[in-house]
Design a protein around this motif. Structure first.
Motif, mmCIF file in Angstrom:
data_model
loop_
_atom_site.group_PDB
_atom_site.id
_atom_site.type_symbol
_atom_site.label_atom_id
_atom_site.label_comp_id
_atom_site.label_asym_id
_atom_site.label_seq_id
_atom_site.Cartn_x
_atom_site.Cartn_y
_atom_site.Cartn_z
ATOM 1 N N LEU A 9 0.326 -1.493 0.062
ATOM 2 C CA LEU A 9 -0.687 -0.196 -0.476
ATOM 3 C C LEU A 9 0.626 1.567 -0.121
ATOM 4 C CD1 LEU A 9 -3.112 -1.228 2.597
ATOM 5 C CD2 LEU A 9 -2.612 -0.911 0.053
ATOM 6 N N ALA A 11 1.476 4.106 1.629
ATOM 7 C CA ALA A 11 1.065 4.943 2.358
ATOM 8 C C ALA A 11 0.653 6.154 2.272
ATOM 9 C CB ALA A 11 1.966 4.862 3.898
ATOM 10 N N LEU A 96 3.640 -1.511 4.095
ATOM 11 C CA LEU A 96 2.984 0.188 3.863
ATOM 12 C C LEU A 96 4.570 1.102 3.660
ATOM 13 C CD1 LEU A 96 1.383 -0.014 6.672
ATOM 14 C CD2 LEU A 96 0.609 -0.474 5.026
ATOM 15 N N SER A 98 6.000 4.499 2.012
ATOM 16 C CA SER A 98 5.755 6.011 1.557
ATOM 17 C C SER A 98 7.626 6.226 1.200
ATOM 18 C CB SER A 98 5.688 6.646 2.932
ATOM 19 O OG SER A 98 6.318 6.484 3.901
ATOM 20 N N TYR A 102 9.253 2.779 5.618
ATOM 21 C CA TYR A 102 7.794 2.322 5.070
ATOM 22 C C TYR A 102 8.283 1.440 6.440
ATOM 23 C CZ TYR A 102 12.543 -0.995 4.927
ATOM 24 O OH TYR A 102 13.947 -1.158 5.417
#
Length: 108
Positions: A9, A11, A96, A98, A102
């Motif tokens: 995902l 995030a 997750l 970004s 992570y």
């Protein structure tokens, strides 16, 4: 047979990380499989995992670059242990993601 899947995902944007290349390596470091996350950010590998430490490598640098986004991590490697244990026939490793951090966890 022990199998593996992942779900990534984004995030930072709150959406699945579709189109992210992921590699799966065995305990000896040899590649077992490669795939790209689907529209929901998921990959299911059909490889039979032997006991030992396996690694998922996520090509995050190329994925962020393709979207015109800066990132600190050119790749993310997640090592996980597969026990010789029939009660754990599947390992789900979630990520997750970004641009500058992570988090990973064992999902179900």
């Amino acid at each position: 047979m022990t199998t593996c899947s992942t779900h990534v995902l984004d995030a930072a944007l709150g959406v699945p990380a579709a189109g992210l290349a992921v590699g799966l390596a065995g305990p000896d470091g040899d590649p077992l499989a490669e795939a790209v996350t689907d529209a929901d950010g998921r990959v299911r590998f059909d490889a039979d995992l032997a006991p030992g430490t396996h690694t998922l490598t996520f090509a995050t640098g190329a994925w962020f670059a393709a979207a015109g986004r800066e990132t600190f991590h050119p790749e993310v490697r997640v090592a996980f242990a597969v026990a010789d244990h029939p009660a754990q026939p599947h390992h789900h490793v979630a990520l997750l993601l970004s641009p500058f951090a992570y988090t990973t966890y064992r999902g179900s």
